[in-house]
Design a protein around this motif. Structure first.
Motif, mmCIF file in Angstrom:
data_model
loop_
_atom_site.group_PDB
_atom_site.id
_atom_site.type_symbol
_atom_site.label_atom_id
_atom_site.label_comp_id
_atom_site.label_asym_id
_atom_site.label_seq_id
_atom_site.Cartn_x
_atom_site.Cartn_y
_atom_site.Cartn_z
ATOM 1 N N ASP A 171 1.449 -7.094 1.602
ATOM 2 C CA ASP A 171 1.872 -5.710 1.379
ATOM 3 C C ASP A 171 1.619 -4.793 2.570
ATOM 4 O O ASP A 171 2.085 -3.669 2.584
ATOM 5 C CB ASP A 171 1.227 -5.132 0.112
ATOM 6 C CG ASP A 171 -0.254 -5.432 0.005
ATOM 7 O OD1 ASP A 171 -0.724 -6.385 0.658
ATOM 8 O OD2 ASP A 171 -0.949 -4.725 -0.750
ATOM 9 N N HIS A 172 0.896 -5.269 3.580
ATOM 10 C CA HIS A 172 0.658 -4.414 4.751
ATOM 11 C C HIS A 172 1.324 -4.976 6.006
ATOM 12 O O HIS A 172 0.924 -4.669 7.120
ATOM 13 C CB HIS A 172 -0.847 -4.168 4.947
ATOM 14 C CG HIS A 172 -1.416 -3.284 3.877
ATOM 15 N ND1 HIS A 172 -1.498 -1.911 4.003
ATOM 16 C CD2 HIS A 172 -1.867 -3.574 2.633
ATOM 17 C CE1 HIS A 172 -2.002 -1.387 2.886
ATOM 18 N NE2 HIS A 172 -2.240 -2.386 2.041
ATOM 19 N N CYS A 193 -0.845 4.264 6.407
ATOM 20 C CA CYS A 193 -1.349 3.843 5.097
ATOM 21 C C CYS A 193 -2.865 4.049 5.057
ATOM 22 O O CYS A 193 -3.476 4.326 6.082
ATOM 23 C CB CYS A 193 -0.972 2.380 4.832
ATOM 24 S SG CYS A 193 -2.153 1.195 5.520
ATOM 25 N N HIS A 247 -2.677 1.467 9.065
ATOM 26 C CA HIS A 247 -1.459 0.949 9.710
ATOM 27 C C HIS A 247 -0.391 2.031 9.748
ATOM 28 O O HIS A 247 -0.319 2.853 8.856
ATOM 29 C CB HIS A 247 -0.878 -0.236 8.920
ATOM 30 C CG HIS A 247 -1.886 -1.228 8.462
ATOM 31 N ND1 HIS A 247 -2.031 -1.595 7.146
ATOM 32 C CD2 HIS A 247 -2.809 -1.934 9.161
ATOM 33 C CE1 HIS A 247 -2.995 -2.494 7.041
ATOM 34 N NE2 HIS A 247 -3.496 -2.710 8.250
ATOM 35 N N CYS A 281 3.642 0.125 7.782
ATOM 36 C CA CYS A 281 3.537 -1.125 7.018
ATOM 37 C C CYS A 281 4.343 -0.983 5.725
ATOM 38 O O CYS A 281 4.762 0.122 5.348
ATOM 39 C CB CYS A 281 2.083 -1.466 6.708
ATOM 40 S SG CYS A 281 1.326 -0.408 5.463
ATOM 41 N N TRP A 337 3.427 -1.112 2.640
ATOM 42 C CA TRP A 337 2.793 -0.195 1.687
ATOM 43 C C TRP A 337 3.131 1.256 2.029
ATOM 44 O O TRP A 337 3.421 2.059 1.148
ATOM 45 C CB TRP A 337 1.253 -0.385 1.711
ATOM 46 C CG TRP A 337 0.558 0.303 0.570
ATOM 47 C CD1 TRP A 337 0.157 -0.280 -0.604
ATOM 48 C CD2 TRP A 337 0.201 1.683 0.479
ATOM 49 N NE1 TRP A 337 -0.422 0.661 -1.422
ATOM 50 C CE2 TRP A 337 -0.411 1.865 -0.782
ATOM 51 C CE3 TRP A 337 0.340 2.786 1.321
ATOM 52 C CZ2 TRP A 337 -0.888 3.112 -1.214
ATOM 53 C CZ3 TRP A 337 -0.126 4.032 0.889
ATOM 54 C CH2 TRP A 337 -0.734 4.195 -0.364
ATOM 55 N N SER A 338 3.125 1.580 3.331
ATOM 56 C CA SER A 338 3.287 2.980 3.757
ATOM 57 C C SER A 338 4.678 3.531 3.478
ATOM 58 O O SER A 338 4.868 4.744 3.466
ATOM 59 C CB SER A 338 2.967 3.118 5.249
ATOM 60 O OG SER A 338 4.065 2.686 6.045
#
Ligand SMILES: [Zn+2]
Length: 382
Positions: free
Chosen positions: A242-243, A253, A257, A260, A262-263
């Protein structure tokens, strides 16, 4: 809600019968195929007609199969004796933990939900979670025959959810205590693993031996099946994708990161990017009305997801990609952005089959119940 409950007064806790592995495999074939002719079972398992007679007698005595009417098989033109699974013979209980909320679902052998309930925890202790499982089990067994229980939550993910620590704290001693008290097993596992089991289990009979499931929510989970096995990793931490970077200059995030997955694609990140909206559904509604910010944020989320999916396809070449959780909301009307990004990254001209099954709040609990079913009936795939 006692639809499908046994009528012979045999409700309660019932351990799954000890079956020879070939007998269990025969039952699984009948279950997955929703009925099979005797000859077909013998062929699939590579056993003689005589051996099959013994196998089916054991299954009939265990109350797991019944003989159906003779069906005409088009391939041979001869009538065949059909065997059907008694899908109401046993039930499996699943609990899903999110924050302090627990949702419980009970499923039949065909994965159908026959009972559900919910509770709110009042302490942070793992003991309370196991006590709640006992309470749900007691109430489910008033009407059903329950053969296994699973509690699932954010076990393996990096984890912003407070439930992660509690579910990780359920140790072997607690599990042993439960089994000693009830006589049936309790498993604790990651909820994305459970969702993967739920998706993969009915496909085992169809020869689907690989699958990648991506669940979109506050966290993004990846479930992987290769060679019929759910991939767990050496430290039960596989699937943390997820990253992975998906955008050169994206937002930051919580782990620091930039850009990424997730972000840009987690529901929490989407909501942070459209602060005037109070929910993901509201952001989707704004985008549908043409709001430029909501549209751009969701397009970016869809592109990010497609990019990550392309990397997954390159690494694993799965039979199928299953998008679940909030995927419908994030990708609604934006599947093109997802597909374009996937194709840009994917180093193959072959199409990847993408499925987006329907999803509701009880789905996670249903998946936990399916995990218990999967573990009882086919532990060799686990
Ligand atoms: Zn990150």
């Amino acid at each position: 809600m006692n639809e499908g409950a046994p009528t012979d007064g045999s409700s309660g806790v019932h351990r799954w019968p000890e079956l020879h592995p070939t007998t269990q495999a025969a039952f699984n074939q009948v279950l997955w195929r929703r009925g099979l002719p005797r000859t077909e079972i013998a062929r699939r398992l590579g056993v003689s007609r005589t051996r099959l007679t013994a196998i089916t007698r054991d299954l009939e005595e265990a109350g797991l199969i019944v003989e159906g009417k003779r069906e005409q098989r088009s391939s041979t033109g001869r009538p065949a004796e059909m065997l059907h699974a008694v899908t109401t013979a046993y039930q499996f209980l699943g609990l899903h933990l999110h924050g302090m909320e627990v949702i419980a679902a009970l499923v039949d052998l065909d994965g159908r939900v026959v009972w559900e309930d919910s509770a709110t925890l009042s302490t942070e202790t793992p003991d309370e979670l196991v006590d709640v499982a006992s309470r749900f089990l007691r109430s489910a067994t008033e009407s059903f025959r329950v053969a296994g229980v699973a509690v699932c939550g954010p076990l393996a993910r990096v984890g912003l959810d407070s439930a992660a620590a509690r579910i990780r704290a359920v140790d072997d001693a607690l599990l042993d205590r439960f089994e000693a008290e009830w006589g049936i097993p309790l498993w604790v596992d990651d909820d994305v693993v459970a969702l993967t089991a739920f998706e993969q289990w009915p496909q085992l009979g169809e020869g689907q031996d690989s699958l990648v499931l991506i669940s979109i929510g506050e966290e993004i989970g990846f479930g992987v099946v290769t060679h019929l096995q759910i991939l767990r990793g050496a430290r039960r931490a596989a699937g943390r994708f997820d990253h992975v970077p998906v955008l050169d200059d994206g937002p930051e995030c919580p782990l620091g990161h930039r850009g990424c997955l997730w972000s840009v694609t987690s529901t929490r990140a989407i909501q942070q990017a459209v602060p005037e909206a109070s929910s993901l559904a509201e952001i989707a509604a704004l985008a549908a009305e043409g709001d430029p910010l909501a549209t751009a944020v969701l397009e970016r989320a869809a592109t990010g997801l497609g990019t990550a999916a392309g990397h997954v396809a390159n690494l694993l070449d799965p039979h199928k990609l299953v998008l679940t959780g909030e995927s419908h909301t994030v990708l609604g009307g934006r599947i093109e952005a997802f597909t374009t990004a996937l194709r840009r990254v994917h180093l193959s001209d072959e199409e990847v089959e993408v499925a987006m099954p329907d999803y509701d709040f009880v789905e996670w609990a249903r998946a936990a119940a399916a995990l218990a079913l999967y573990r009882v009936l086919s532990s060799e795939f686990f």
